[in-house]
Scaffold this active site. Structure first.
Site, PDB file in Angstrom:
ATOM      1  CG  HIS A  63      -0.476   0.067   2.538  1.00  0.00           C
ATOM      2  ND1 HIS A  63      -0.252   1.256   3.173  1.00  0.00           N
ATOM      3  CD2 HIS A  63      -0.149  -0.896   3.429  1.00  0.00           C
ATOM      4  CE1 HIS A  63       0.192   1.019   4.399  1.00  0.00           C
ATOM      5  NE2 HIS A  63       0.280  -0.281   4.580  1.00  0.00           N
ATOM      6  CG  ASP A 179       2.746   0.507   7.711  1.00  0.00           C
ATOM      7  OD1 ASP A 179       2.389   0.005   6.633  1.00  0.00           O
ATOM      8  OD2 ASP A 179       2.057   0.479   8.738  1.00  0.00           O
ATOM      9  CD  GLU A 211      -3.155  -1.664   5.098  1.00  0.00           C
ATOM     10  OE1 GLU A 211      -3.171  -2.735   5.718  1.00  0.00           O
ATOM     11  OE2 GLU A 211      -2.779  -0.589   5.625  1.00  0.00           O
ATOM     12  CD  GLU A 212      -1.743   2.107   7.581  1.00  0.00           C
ATOM     13  OE1 GLU A 212      -2.426   1.609   8.486  1.00  0.00           O
ATOM     14  OE2 GLU A 212      -0.536   1.878   7.437  1.00  0.00           O
ATOM     15  CG  ASP A 234       1.381  -3.727   5.170  1.00  0.00           C
ATOM     16  OD1 ASP A 234       2.149  -2.789   5.477  1.00  0.00           O
ATOM     17  OD2 ASP A 234       0.140  -3.602   5.150  1.00  0.00           O
TER      18      ASP A 234
HETATM   19 ZN   LIG Z   1       0.884  -1.183   6.394  1.00  0.00          ZN
END
Ligand SMILES: [Zn+2]
Length: 361
Positions: A63, A179, A211-212, A234
């Site tokens: 992501h 991330d 995604e988050e 990830d």
């Molecule tokens: Zn992530």
């Protein structure tokens, strides 16, 4: 790979505002892709075809979005209030530098203010300021001045930072948004491996959005993409710092092969395929069982009628903070692991279990 990561973390892309990251990813993949598409959500889908049309297909998703905020209110005093995007620990938010990305694409520097040390009362020292009480100072003296700078309610806000190596030649790097820009950097490096020769299976690389905030980008894709297997790539959380006595996941001990998290029980065939690929090539890996985390795999598993799905993660300290830390050896390991898995995938038995007789239709 570190150069890809360095470029990618510079961009500000909280969930739903990934435009700048999309642009960087598209520039990087264009020379290597057979097809390239940016869908309505902003997901970037890159296909690199195998030599044979009947080869298996494998989706790997990382992501592009990062945790962040949106401007929620602009006060008459010129201070901004925030709404959150993604999961935060409110304790780490005070006194951070942030970018406010205006609609024109310009970034303005702000800081999340905190009361001066000289003015703290006893209560202040023992309490956590909830994010709803936080404010951002962009130097403005009034609401009018904020607006004249081009800031509007809803503008995305993200942490400031550049990729920096810790200590001296440690191979350990810090930045915000590792991330999952690190996952994106791994996918870019993987794609470059197939510059001269096509991959052993048809590779569908997804650079996903949102995604988050609940895997929303890949949920949209899962309705129409077709694949034989799916993987998410990830970050996951290291617990090898002094707060913990016996770590489950350690920095530098290799990428993790997901067994379970809050969104996925990895398919046994994928789990075994990844473990075998790692063993065959001497790539150190860690097995991951972590309930407090989810990945794009949680949505990808519902592709079509459901596909064998798993996830590979790179271990990260201080997740969802401006000072996340990773070990570059884990990134290199992730590329080797994925390359090995793709090499073996053509012959991997993908059934959930091996049956003596086929079940009746
Ligand atoms: Zn992530």
């Amino acid at each position: 790979m570190i150069n890809h990561l360095r470029t990618l973390v510079e961009a500000t892309g909280p969930s739903g505002s990934e435009e700048d990251v999309v642009q960087l990813v598209v520039n990087a993949v264009r020379p290597h892709a057979d097809t390239l598409d940016v869908d309505a959500f902003g997901n970037v889908v890159v296909v690199r075809r195998a030599a044979h049309d009947d080869a298996r297909r494998c989706i790997i998703s990382a992501h592009m979005d990062e945790v962040g905020f949106r401007v929620y209110k602009i006060g008459a005093d010129g201070f901004l209030r925030l709404e959150k995007l993604g999961g935060f620990d409110d304790r780490i938010l005070l006194a951070q530098r942030v970018w406010i990305r205006t609609d024109s694409g310009e970034r303005l520097l702000g800081i999340i203010g905190s009361k001066s040390a000289h003015l703290l009362g006893d209560n202040d020292r023992s309490s956590i300021v909830p994010y709803a009480h936080l404010y951002v100072d962009i130097g403005a003296r009034s609401r009018e001045e904020v607006i004249s700078m081009g800031v509007a309610i809803g503008d995305p806000v993200g942490f400031v930072g550049s990729l920096t190596e810790l200590g001296h030649q440690t191979g350990r790097y810090t930045a915000h948004a590792l991330d999952d820009r690190a996952g994106c950097a791994v996918l870019l490096t993987l794609l470059e491996r197939y510059e001269d020769t096509p991959p052993p299976v048809t590779l569908i690389l997804v650079f996903s959005v949102q995604e988050e905030i609940g895997l929303r980008g890949v949920q949209a894709l899962a309705r129409h993409l077709q694949s034989d297997v799916a993987l998410a790539l990830d970050m996951t959380a290291a617990d090898d710092t002094p707060e913990f006595s016996s770590p489950h996941l350690q920095l530098g001990a290799g990428p993790t092969i997901k067994i379970m998290d809050s969104s996925t029980q990895a398919h046994p065939a994928i789990r075994r395929g990844l473990l075998a690929a790692a063993e065959k090539r001497g790539v150190p890996v860690q097995r991951e069982v972590l309930k407090g985390i989810g990945t794009d795999a949680g949505a990808l598993q519902y592709l079509g009628q459901g596909v064998p799905t798993g996830a590979v993660s790179v271990v990260n300290r201080y997740t969802h903070s401006p000072v996340e830390v990773l070990d570059s050896r884990d990134l290199v390991g992730a590329v080797s692991l994925l390359e090995g898995f793709l090499q073996d995938l053509g012959n991997l038995e993908l059934g959930f279990t091996s049956l003596d007789e086929k079940p009746s239709a």
